[in-house]
Design a protein around this motif. Structure first.
Motif, PDB file in Angstrom:
ATOM      1  N   ASN A 201       6.219   1.046  12.403  1.00  0.00           N
ATOM      2  CA  ASN A 201       6.451   0.363  11.054  1.00  0.00           C
ATOM      3  C   ASN A 201       5.040  -0.269  10.713  1.00  0.00           C
ATOM      4  O   ASN A 201       4.631  -0.504   9.499  1.00  0.00           O
ATOM      5  N   LEU A 202       4.655  -1.074  11.808  1.00  0.00           N
ATOM      6  CA  LEU A 202       3.396  -1.722  11.493  1.00  0.00           C
ATOM      7  C   LEU A 202       2.047  -0.898  11.459  1.00  0.00           C
ATOM      8  O   LEU A 202       1.288  -1.103  10.383  1.00  0.00           O
ATOM      9  N   ALA A 203       2.108   0.491  11.896  1.00  0.00           N
ATOM     10  CA  ALA A 203       0.998   1.400  11.469  1.00  0.00           C
ATOM     11  C   ALA A 203       1.197   1.740  10.037  1.00  0.00           C
ATOM     12  O   ALA A 203       0.211   1.946   9.311  1.00  0.00           O
ATOM     13  N   VAL A 204       2.400   2.055   9.744  1.00  0.00           N
ATOM     14  CA  VAL A 204       2.685   2.481   8.301  1.00  0.00           C
ATOM     15  C   VAL A 204       2.217   1.556   7.305  1.00  0.00           C
ATOM     16  O   VAL A 204       1.343   1.593   6.301  1.00  0.00           O
ATOM     17  N   GLN A 205       2.742  -0.026   7.532  1.00  0.00           N
ATOM     18  CA  GLN A 205       2.245  -0.838   6.519  1.00  0.00           C
ATOM     19  C   GLN A 205       0.657  -1.220   6.771  1.00  0.00           C
ATOM     20  O   GLN A 205       0.108  -1.394   5.275  1.00  0.00           O
ATOM     21  N   GLU A 206       0.330  -1.151   7.809  1.00  0.00           N
ATOM     22  CA  GLU A 206      -1.435  -1.132   7.644  1.00  0.00           C
ATOM     23  C   GLU A 206      -1.950  -0.095   6.958  1.00  0.00           C
ATOM     24  O   GLU A 206      -3.089  -0.256   6.293  1.00  0.00           O
ATOM     25  N   ALA A 207      -1.479   1.308   7.162  1.00  0.00           N
ATOM     26  CA  ALA A 207      -2.103   2.532   6.346  1.00  0.00           C
ATOM     27  C   ALA A 207      -2.076   2.028   4.952  1.00  0.00           C
ATOM     28  O   ALA A 207      -2.962   2.382   4.062  1.00  0.00           O
ATOM     29  N   VAL A 208      -0.756   1.713   4.367  1.00  0.00           N
ATOM     30  CA  VAL A 208      -0.497   1.363   2.933  1.00  0.00           C
ATOM     31  C   VAL A 208      -1.479   0.230   2.491  1.00  0.00           C
ATOM     32  O   VAL A 208      -1.855   0.379   1.482  1.00  0.00           O
ATOM     33  N   GLU A 209      -1.651  -0.835   3.197  1.00  0.00           N
ATOM     34  CA  GLU A 209      -2.479  -1.538   2.898  1.00  0.00           C
ATOM     35  C   GLU A 209      -3.857  -1.483   2.681  1.00  0.00           C
ATOM     36  O   GLU A 209      -4.592  -1.779   1.855  1.00  0.00           O
ATOM     37  N   LYS A 210      -4.314  -0.767   3.716  1.00  0.00           N
ATOM     38  CA  LYS A 210      -5.513  -0.109   3.587  1.00  0.00           C
ATOM     39  C   LYS A 210      -5.838   0.856   2.488  1.00  0.00           C
ATOM     40  O   LYS A 210      -6.798   0.538   1.624  1.00  0.00           O
ATOM     41  N   ILE A 211      -4.999   1.505   2.243  1.00  0.00           N
ATOM     42  CA  ILE A 211      -5.130   2.275   0.987  1.00  0.00           C
ATOM     43  C   ILE A 211      -5.080   1.607  -0.418  1.00  0.00           C
ATOM     44  O   ILE A 211      -6.143   1.674  -1.259  1.00  0.00           O
ATOM     45  N   LYS A 212      -4.232   0.340  -0.490  1.00  0.00           N
ATOM     46  CA  LYS A 212      -4.369  -0.373  -1.625  1.00  0.00           C
ATOM     47  C   LYS A 212      -5.539  -1.226  -1.622  1.00  0.00           C
ATOM     48  O   LYS A 212      -6.159  -1.502  -2.900  1.00  0.00           O
ATOM     49  N   ASP A 213      -6.108  -1.314  -0.705  1.00  0.00           N
ATOM     50  CA  ASP A 213      -7.391  -2.238  -0.493  1.00  0.00           C
ATOM     51  C   ASP A 213      -8.590  -1.122  -1.175  1.00  0.00           C
ATOM     52  O   ASP A 213      -9.444  -1.502  -2.088  1.00  0.00           O
ATOM     53  N   GLU A 214      -8.506  -0.024  -0.594  1.00  0.00           N
ATOM     54  CA  GLU A 214      -9.495   0.790  -1.037  1.00  0.00           C
ATOM     55  C   GLU A 214      -9.406   1.266  -2.549  1.00  0.00           C
ATOM     56  O   GLU A 214     -10.455   1.386  -3.484  1.00  0.00           O
ATOM     57  N   VAL A 215      -8.056   1.287  -3.096  1.00  0.00           N
ATOM     58  CA  VAL A 215      -7.906   1.657  -4.546  1.00  0.00           C
ATOM     59  C   VAL A 215      -8.227   0.421  -5.260  1.00  0.00           C
ATOM     60  O   VAL A 215      -8.978   0.438  -6.428  1.00  0.00           O
ATOM     61  N   GLU A 216      -8.204  -0.728  -4.966  1.00  0.00           N
ATOM     62  CA  GLU A 216      -8.467  -2.043  -5.688  1.00  0.00           C
ATOM     63  C   GLU A 216     -10.031  -2.090  -5.608  1.00  0.00           C
ATOM     64  O   GLU A 216     -10.503  -2.238  -6.943  1.00  0.00           O
TER      65      GLU A 216
END
Length: 732
Positions: A201-216
């Motif tokens: 779950n931590l790996a999924v959360q980190e991947a989602v947060e990274k994607i959102k940062d890149e999108v921003e």
């Protein structure tokens, strides 16, 4: 029966790309199916490319199953020890056989996570745990692991006979009930599973947060900037430099006149765009004063007449030339009359009789005058200001009415305006009014345009040719024509629509812009109506349709949102088939990879459209904020536009950017260039956003407490669905 049913389902279009998995203990006859069914199965394989995989539970091999299947797999029997809820410590100390395929136990209630399995060198991923409950006690279940040398644990000893290995056999439940509990086993297994699930779950959360940062970051670099407007104003050929002179011209025309700022802007706009203006209203409202002052700006002759039913052509076009008649020529002396004027004011224009009507139409539309045998002569007329106390009362005047592109109803001054007007030393007077001769071109109004009016008009004409009439503006005018035809029974001529488009381009060019924007289309309220009482209906329609991307906030981005939700669901199905593989390098089928690539391309097209919509909204909102500086929209109209349109545009902009962020996130999650591992890709895509979220609809606590029947009666279908989703999230 099950195989026949699977074959019938696979024959449909929706399931033609699926394969078949047969799970058996190997105790099947030889041959496994009749010859006819085997032939039908072979034809289905050839037609659809279907594969049949067999999974053996309890046997190492099965010749009948191999005849039936494309490939067989087994659980590798032969383990010496079983692990279960009632396992003893002695059993735990017993040596376990090692195998290339390992099964590990996970207790009921463990969090769901992606699991990988290696069968004969091929990796598959599973996303769900399955649990069984026996005799009121939690059972353990087996899962695959790709670790080498692991051991396969079975939940119970094999039994002989027809019930061997069956999970629905309850005859030996007392065996498990008589075994002593092993709390240490539960604790060890639970701790291991919780740690593994937490890491996942931590790996999924980190991947989602990274994607959102890149999108921003990506959205920040591509956001529309006011520098675009600055660049357009400073571009070569821009008419922004004439802005101060045009503003001064409007002020001089309306100087000393109370509540005539709107009319002053329209007659100046008509002059620089070479279009004619019609002022409708009772006598004594300053209509002729506007025409006279406009002539001083033009620096040419001014012609003014009050028309009646008995007005002769000689009064408008000039008397016959006696000298020409001596030479048998029919020719008029036009000096000092309408064919020679630069600006004309024709009062009671609709009282023109048929003797002058056709000639007047030619001058208004073609700027030419038929002067008998002398042929046509060009007329220097820039703008004709027509005035009338009444609307045309015959069909023969419709053509004349259509020649006046700009129309404005002139009212008496308000009560507050009357007090202001009466308190003035010389009401209604301006420095431009002291020169009263018709042909005089002298006066202080001549110095407004330092380079001459012709230079300004020519520059605006050239700039208008380069102004882009975007698709949104064209669609707006098309829809407006449909509204006028179907709702107001007004037919707008093609000539009028073409002239309207050119006027909008002149408006954009004079404000230093390279394209027609929605704010310019507010001028259509002076063009589109046929009767004065229709003006408010046209204006209301414009308020509802000027905002880019839609007339209502909820519907503006709904189509994009529905598309994104649908694409994401298809992507989840496709990624589940490929076990997270989006390149084919991990063994996914080519057909599944093609599906993922097509979905990614569709998302990219949606991103492009959403970016265009976001840019248009940002530009629209900035121009609304600057609308008080618009040359041809009076301040009261600009403030109304800000109050009406800005809140709607902000909501739609928020929705658009939210949908754009979700689309960019989905594109990155499906991209092979992202750092997302195949094991967590499916969970990442499922976590990107919640279905239906992003509509911008919020509900109060009282609304959330409504019953299902009350909410259904109160809201429309889309809002009702949003309410159900919001209540479902609140109850979690």
């Amino acid at each position: 029966g099950a195989l026949k049913h699977a074959m019938s389902v696979l024959g449909t279009d929706n399931m033609s790309a699926a394969d078949v998995l047969l799970v058996t203990d190997g105790e099947i006859p030889d041959p496994p199916v009749p010859n006819e069914l085997m032939q039908d199965l072979s034809l289905l394989k050839q037609r659809t490319g279907m594969q049949i995989h067999g999974l053996l539970v309890g046997k190492k091999e099965s010749l009948p199953l191999e005849k039936l299947c494309t490939k067989t797999h087994d659980f590798l029997v032969g383990y010496e020890q079983a692990l279960s809820v009632g396992v003893t410590r002695e059993a735990l100390r017993a040596p376990l056989r090692r195998s290339s395929t390992m099964l590990s136990a996970v207790p009921r209630g463990a969090p769901s996570a992606c699991r990988s399995v290696s069968i004969h060198g091929q990796t598959q991923t599973f996303n769900r745990h399955f649990y069984t409950k026996r005799g009121g006690m939690s059972k353990l279940f087996a899962r695959y692991s790709d670790d080498d040398g692991g051991s396969r644990i079975r939940s119970r000893k094999r039994k002989s006979g027809s019930n061997r290995g069956r999970l629905d056999n309850d005859e030996d439940d007392n065996v498990w009930d008589n075994q002593p509990p092993n709390d240490n086993l539960y604790a060890d297994v639970n701790a291991s599973v919780e740690q593994e699930s937490g890491n996942f779950n931590l790996a999924v959360q980190e991947a989602v947060e990274k994607i959102k940062d890149e999108v921003e970051v990506a959205m920040g670099t591509k956001r529309w900037s006011t520098a675009v407007l600055v660049h357009e104003r400073n571009a070569k050929g821009s008419c922004w430099c004439y802005r101060d002179e045009l503003k001064a011209a409007v002020e001089l025309v309306g100087e000393g006149l109370i509540e005539r700022e709107e009319e002053s802007r329209l007659v100046v706009l008509g002059m620089i765009s070479q279009e004619h203006c019609l002022l409708l209203g009772m006598p004594g409202t300053g209509k002729s004063a506007l025409g006279r002052r406009l002539s001083k700006l033009c620096g040419g002759p001014f012609f003014q007449r009050l028309l009646t039913r008995f007005t002769t052509p000689e009064e408008i076009f000039g008397p016959l030339s006696l000298k020409a008649l001596e030479n048998d020529e029919y020719k008029r002396c036009t000096e000092g009359f309408l064919p020679h004027a630069s600006v004309a004011f024709l009062d009671e224009i609709f009282k023109a009789n048929s003797a002058i009507l056709n000639t007047l139409l030619t001058i208004l539309n073609e700027r030419q005058f038929d002067n008998g045998a002398g042929g046509r002569q060009d007329c220097p007329i820039r703008c004709v200001v027509g005035a009338s106390n009444e609307m045309p009362d015959s069909d023969e005047l419709d053509a004349l009415y259509d020649r006046f592109l700009l129309r404005k109803e002139v009212f008496q001054v308000s009560d507050d305006g009357l007090i202001q007007m009466l308190s003035m030393p010389t009401p209604g007077l301006s420095p431009c009014d002291h020169v009263g001769t018709i042909n005089s071109s002298e006066g202080p109004c001549d110095v407004v345009f330092t380079g001459g009016l012709d230079s300004v008009v020519n520059a605006l004409a050239l700039a208008a040719n380069d102004v882009k009439m975007g698709e949104e503006a064209c669609v707006l005018m098309r829809d407006l024509r449909t509204f006028l035809r179907e709702d107001l029974d007004v037919i707008v001529s093609d000539r009028r629509l073409v002239k309207s488009a050119r006027l909008l381009k002149i408006s954009a060019a004079s404000n230093g812009r390279a394209r027609v924007d929605p704010i310019d289309c507010l001028l259509l309220q002076y063009i589109a109506w046929q009767l004065p009482e229709q003006k408010n209906a046209v204006l209301e329609w414009l308020w509802d349709h000027l905002t880019p991307a839609g007339s209502t906030p909820n519907a503006a981005v709904s189509q994009f949102r529905l598309l994104l939700d649908s694409i994401r669901q298809e992507a989840i199905m496709a990624v589940r088939k490929t076990a997270g593989d989006v390149t084919g390098l991990a063994g996914a089928r080519d057909t599944d990879i093609v599906v993922i690539q097509s979905l990614r391309s569709e998302v990219s097209r949606i991103i492009k459209l959403l970016e265009q919509q976001a840019f248009a909204l940002d530009r629209h909102m900035e121009l609304l904020r600057q609308s008080l500086d618009h040359l041809w929209i009076n301040p009261d109209e600009a403030r109304a536009a800000q109050q009406q349109l800005l809140p709607k545009a902000k909501i739609i902009s928020w929705e658009t950017n939210k949908a754009l962020a979700d689309a960019l996130s989905l594109e990155r999650a499906l991209s092979d260039s992202s750092d997302i591992s195949n094991e967590i890709r499916l969970s990442v895509i499922e976590t990107l956003w919640e279905d239906g979220v992003g509509t911008g609809v919020s509900f109060t606590d009282d609304e959330m407490d409504l019953s299902m029947r009350e909410a259904k009666a109160k809201y429309d279908i889309d809002t009702f669905r949003a309410w159900k989703r919001a209540r479902k999230r609140a109850n979690k």
